[in-house]
Design a protein around this motif. Structure first.
Motif, mmCIF file in Angstrom:
data_model
loop_
_atom_site.group_PDB
_atom_site.id
_atom_site.type_symbol
_atom_site.label_atom_id
_atom_site.label_comp_id
_atom_site.label_asym_id
_atom_site.label_seq_id
_atom_site.Cartn_x
_atom_site.Cartn_y
_atom_site.Cartn_z
ATOM 1 N N ALA A 1 12.806 76.953 22.670
ATOM 2 C CA ALA A 1 11.453 77.458 22.814
ATOM 3 C C ALA A 1 10.430 76.483 22.209
ATOM 4 N N LEU A 2 10.765 75.942 21.023
ATOM 5 C CA LEU A 2 9.802 75.045 20.373
ATOM 6 C C LEU A 2 9.689 73.715 21.108
ATOM 7 N N SER A 3 10.794 73.219 21.600
ATOM 8 C CA SER A 3 10.755 71.962 22.342
ATOM 9 C C SER A 3 9.832 72.090 23.558
ATOM 10 N N LYS A 4 9.981 73.173 24.277
ATOM 11 C CA LYS A 4 9.135 73.409 25.450
ATOM 12 C C LYS A 4 7.693 73.629 25.029
ATOM 13 N N HIS A 5 7.474 74.437 24.012
ATOM 14 C CA HIS A 5 6.113 74.758 23.568
ATOM 15 C C HIS A 5 5.371 73.522 23.065
ATOM 16 N N LYS B 1 11.121 66.500 22.440
ATOM 17 C CA LYS B 1 12.564 66.690 22.354
ATOM 18 C C LYS B 1 13.010 66.527 20.903
ATOM 19 N N LYS B 2 14.280 66.831 20.665
ATOM 20 C CA LYS B 2 14.853 66.695 19.334
ATOM 21 C C LYS B 2 14.636 65.273 18.798
ATOM 22 N N PHE B 3 14.176 65.196 17.565
ATOM 23 C CA PHE B 3 13.884 63.958 16.840
ATOM 24 C C PHE B 3 12.598 63.266 17.302
ATOM 25 N N GLU B 4 11.802 63.952 18.097
ATOM 26 C CA GLU B 4 10.489 63.431 18.480
ATOM 27 C C GLU B 4 9.410 64.175 17.705
ATOM 28 N N SER B 5 8.239 63.570 17.628
ATOM 29 C CA SER B 5 7.096 64.180 16.955
ATOM 30 C C SER B 5 5.975 64.434 17.956
ATOM 31 N N PHE C 1 4.168 67.999 13.906
ATOM 32 C CA PHE C 1 5.489 68.609 14.060
ATOM 33 C C PHE C 1 6.501 67.590 14.534
ATOM 34 N N THR C 2 7.688 67.650 13.947
ATOM 35 C CA THR C 2 8.835 66.862 14.375
ATOM 36 C C THR C 2 10.007 67.817 14.488
ATOM 37 N N LEU C 3 10.713 67.768 15.607
ATOM 38 C CA LEU C 3 11.895 68.610 15.766
ATOM 39 C C LEU C 3 13.111 67.856 15.276
ATOM 40 N N GLY C 4 13.897 68.510 14.433
ATOM 41 C CA GLY C 4 15.130 67.929 13.931
ATOM 42 C C GLY C 4 16.266 68.900 14.129
#
Length: 82
Positions: free
Chosen positions: A1-5, A9-13, A19-22
């Motif tokens: 959900a957060l990646s789409k919102h 993608k994972k490990f991108e900011s 925000f950075t997804l890890g």
């Protein structure tokens, strides 16, 4: 959900760097999964904290991110409220 919102993608900011997804293998709280942690540097690098948000749904995860984006401080911990 957060990646789409957030559109990352994972490990991108995000472009604004907010925000950075890890990914973490273990956060020590399986009973409260799914969950995420937010590193809060609003008090500078010497006063930072890690805030854990637990018992998330896709909707509550997005709500928390939007509160943070708007400068609000979401309630930390379980997102199940009675």
């Amino acid at each position: 959900a957060l990646s789409k919102h957030l559109g990352i993608k994972k490990f991108e900011s995000t472009k604004d760097g907010m925000f950075t997804l890890g990914e973490m293998e273990c956060m020590g709280s399986c009973v409260n999964a799914p969950m995420f942690v937010v590193a809060d540097y609003s008090n500078g690098t010497k006063g930072y904290s890690y805030n854990y948000y637990e018992d998330l749904t896709p909707e509550t995860a997005v709500e928390i991110v939007e509160k943070l984006r708007n400068g609000e401080k979401p309630v930390v911990g379980s997102q199940i409220r009675s």
